[in-house]
Design an enzyme around this catalytic site. Sequence first.
Site, PDB file in Angstrom:
ATOM      1  N   GLU A 170      41.467  47.741  48.512  1.00  0.00           N
ATOM      2  CA  GLU A 170      42.505  46.672  48.730  1.00  0.00           C
ATOM      3  C   GLU A 170      43.605  47.050  47.930  1.00  0.00           C
ATOM      4  O   GLU A 170      43.483  47.211  46.758  1.00  0.00           O
ATOM      5  CB  GLU A 170      41.913  45.357  48.521  1.00  0.00           C
ATOM      6  CG  GLU A 170      41.238  44.660  49.507  1.00  0.00           C
ATOM      7  CD  GLU A 170      40.863  43.312  49.067  1.00  0.00           C
ATOM      8  OE1 GLU A 170      41.537  42.537  48.477  1.00  0.00           O
ATOM      9  OE2 GLU A 170      39.905  43.000  49.598  1.00  0.00           O
ATOM     10  N   ARG A 172      38.742  48.278  56.993  1.00  0.00           N
ATOM     11  CA  ARG A 172      37.806  47.701  56.390  1.00  0.00           C
ATOM     12  C   ARG A 172      37.873  46.271  56.826  1.00  0.00           C
ATOM     13  O   ARG A 172      38.560  45.552  56.684  1.00  0.00           O
ATOM     14  CB  ARG A 172      38.313  48.007  55.040  1.00  0.00           C
ATOM     15  CG  ARG A 172      37.232  47.108  54.032  1.00  0.00           C
ATOM     16  CD  ARG A 172      37.549  47.264  52.584  1.00  0.00           C
ATOM     17  NE  ARG A 172      36.590  46.339  51.601  1.00  0.00           N
ATOM     18  CZ  ARG A 172      36.942  45.553  51.205  1.00  0.00           C
ATOM     19  NH1 ARG A 172      38.283  45.124  50.728  1.00  0.00           N
ATOM     20  NH2 ARG A 172      35.912  44.567  50.497  1.00  0.00           N
ATOM     21  N   GLU A 216      34.405  42.323  45.394  1.00  0.00           N
ATOM     22  CA  GLU A 216      35.004  41.690  44.071  1.00  0.00           C
ATOM     23  C   GLU A 216      33.731  40.557  43.500  1.00  0.00           C
ATOM     24  O   GLU A 216      34.057  39.536  43.493  1.00  0.00           O
ATOM     25  CB  GLU A 216      36.351  40.865  44.474  1.00  0.00           C
ATOM     26  CG  GLU A 216      37.342  41.849  44.882  1.00  0.00           C
ATOM     27  CD  GLU A 216      38.739  41.386  44.986  1.00  0.00           C
ATOM     28  OE1 GLU A 216      38.841  39.995  44.723  1.00  0.00           O
ATOM     29  OE2 GLU A 216      39.774  41.841  45.095  1.00  0.00           O
ATOM     30  N   HIS A 218      31.703  39.272  51.791  1.00  0.00           N
ATOM     31  CA  HIS A 218      33.181  38.946  51.380  1.00  0.00           C
ATOM     32  C   HIS A 218      33.229  37.771  51.281  1.00  0.00           C
ATOM     33  O   HIS A 218      34.081  36.713  52.075  1.00  0.00           O
ATOM     34  CB  HIS A 218      34.404  39.571  52.375  1.00  0.00           C
ATOM     35  CG  HIS A 218      35.412  39.771  51.592  1.00  0.00           C
ATOM     36  ND1 HIS A 218      36.300  40.916  51.692  1.00  0.00           N
ATOM     37  CD2 HIS A 218      36.350  39.047  51.021  1.00  0.00           C
ATOM     38  CE1 HIS A 218      37.371  40.906  51.151  1.00  0.00           C
ATOM     39  NE2 HIS A 218      37.504  39.550  50.716  1.00  0.00           N
ATOM     40  N   ASN A 271      39.702  47.439  44.288  1.00  0.00           N
ATOM     41  CA  ASN A 271      40.881  46.586  44.887  1.00  0.00           C
ATOM     42  C   ASN A 271      41.874  46.433  43.564  1.00  0.00           C
ATOM     43  O   ASN A 271      41.486  45.777  42.411  1.00  0.00           O
ATOM     44  CB  ASN A 271      40.144  45.091  45.066  1.00  0.00           C
ATOM     45  CG  ASN A 271      39.425  45.098  46.526  1.00  0.00           C
ATOM     46  OD1 ASN A 271      39.155  46.167  46.932  1.00  0.00           O
ATOM     47  ND2 ASN A 271      38.829  43.966  46.881  1.00  0.00           N
ATOM     48  N   TYR A 321      45.606  44.879  42.138  1.00  0.00           N
ATOM     49  CA  TYR A 321      46.905  43.956  42.408  1.00  0.00           C
ATOM     50  C   TYR A 321      47.689  43.821  41.427  1.00  0.00           C
ATOM     51  O   TYR A 321      48.965  44.077  41.402  1.00  0.00           O
ATOM     52  CB  TYR A 321      46.364  42.641  42.922  1.00  0.00           C
ATOM     53  CG  TYR A 321      45.747  42.668  44.119  1.00  0.00           C
ATOM     54  CD1 TYR A 321      46.491  42.513  45.504  1.00  0.00           C
ATOM     55  CD2 TYR A 321      44.394  42.551  44.748  1.00  0.00           C
ATOM     56  CE1 TYR A 321      46.202  42.465  46.724  1.00  0.00           C
ATOM     57  CE2 TYR A 321      43.838  42.573  45.795  1.00  0.00           C
ATOM     58  CZ  TYR A 321      45.010  42.515  46.814  1.00  0.00           C
ATOM     59  OH  TYR A 321      44.239  42.698  48.270  1.00  0.00           O
TER      60      TYR A 321
END
Length: 491
Positions: free
Chosen positions: A397, A119, A208, A163, A334, A336
């Site tokens: 991600e 990606r 995002e 991005h 994504n 985290y």
Amino acid sequence: MGRWQDLNRREFLSALGAAAASYYVFPPGRVLAGELPQAPMKFAPFEFPPEFIFGAATAAYQIEGAWNEDGKGESIWDHFSHTAGKVKGGYTGDVACDSYHRYKEDVALLKQLNMKSYRFSISWPRIQADGTGKANPKGLDYYKRLTDALLEAKIRPLCTLYHWDLPQKLEDAGGWPNRDLAARFTEYAEIVTRALGDRIKHWCIFNEPWVFTFLGYAYGTHAPARSNFGECMRATHVVNIAQGQAFRAIKAVNSKLEIGTAFSMSHCQPATNSESDRKAADRAHALGNVWFLQPAMKGEYPAAFPAGTPLELMGVKPGDMELCRAQLDFIGVNYYRRQLISAISPGEGESATGVHNYDAHEGPLTDFAWEVWPTAFYELLMRISHEYKGTPMEVTENGCSYLDGPDDHGKVPDQRRIEFLKGYLDQMGRAMIHSANIRAYHHWSLMDNFEWAEGFTQRFGLVYVDFRTQKRTIKESGKWYAKLAESGDLQ
Ligand code: FCB
């Protein structure tokens, strides 16, 4: 929604819930008043199905460098990093990992790591220096060469159109709060997919959207460093329109292309079991996780504000929700970390979402002080899988920053990243067993790179980069991940 406009900055920040200022800021852990969350559990061994795709991710501004070569225009991140005091240490992405010149070496690394998907993102101002008009053939050529090298190495390209590196000229014309951007972006998406759609089948429209609208326009900690709350909310709506219009334009170029967006998501866990905290957690989920997904898939904004969505402030016109609609082919996640959410009690200040959120600090912390808590990944994946049944997911991600460097033998022993991977992949496997339709996992990141406002002070890579020499060294975690990618066997 008059009250909303009247909020001052402090009130606004305290009111935003999952969209709160604590993103990229690390308040000390808070003692929980209510029920403690479950301890992380272990689920492996797990065997991934043979068709499961392991990959790695990067983004143009974070790795390419060559910021003003071959006709590339200035982006808002060039502008931001060239402005004193914006990026830690005064770092810029002018050179970064120099991947613009070293892409062949980087594709060779991907191959050595047994990656089946890469990606990466396209820098808009490489294609249209000012964000409008004819395409720059040199920009397109670079991505053609990169893609051809990937295909030759049997690696699937997964290309992100945006991005975060908006052409500065478009920011000067008003940036994302300016409705015209939806048309500009759609034109760019068309140019790129027309040129590369023959070799790239999988696309992410945005990376995002919550992060670049809120950090860029409300908190001012990311480019273009504006702090205007109304403009931020307008920007979110323009981005939603742009997503729908770009989706249709790309399908018109080639209906076979598969299109999604990579959404930032975190598990929003109620701080206690009280009804008010649980409702607050739902609102945090609405604004932080699905604010850009629900308009696409269901043609509506999710319920994030007790007083109703501030449509007027956002500039929503009749018919707009139809423009936002796009039946995405896959949902990019994504992920985290989790957030703990509590309701703001009456008297605790003005509140638009009535939510207070903070980072949990019960589990071990990475060197970026983000908590490691794998079961929350499972919770988030299951929730999205229930709410958007039938649409496949790709983890676009997931990763961690640890600062381990080379030892005397030239190895980079980063055991903590291996433990992180084991924990998160274990919980992803558990979600798959419980019917979550997840077809790919991309680790963030292939290599250490420019971490936005943190500059080069964080290292997320499977590959260590010495930024003085550009020497790349595969970390021990990279070797571990390469074995998993080959065998599919999680021990
Ligand atoms: C995400 C970004 C990505 C990277 C990771 C650590 O928010 O999409 O570019 O910076 O965080």
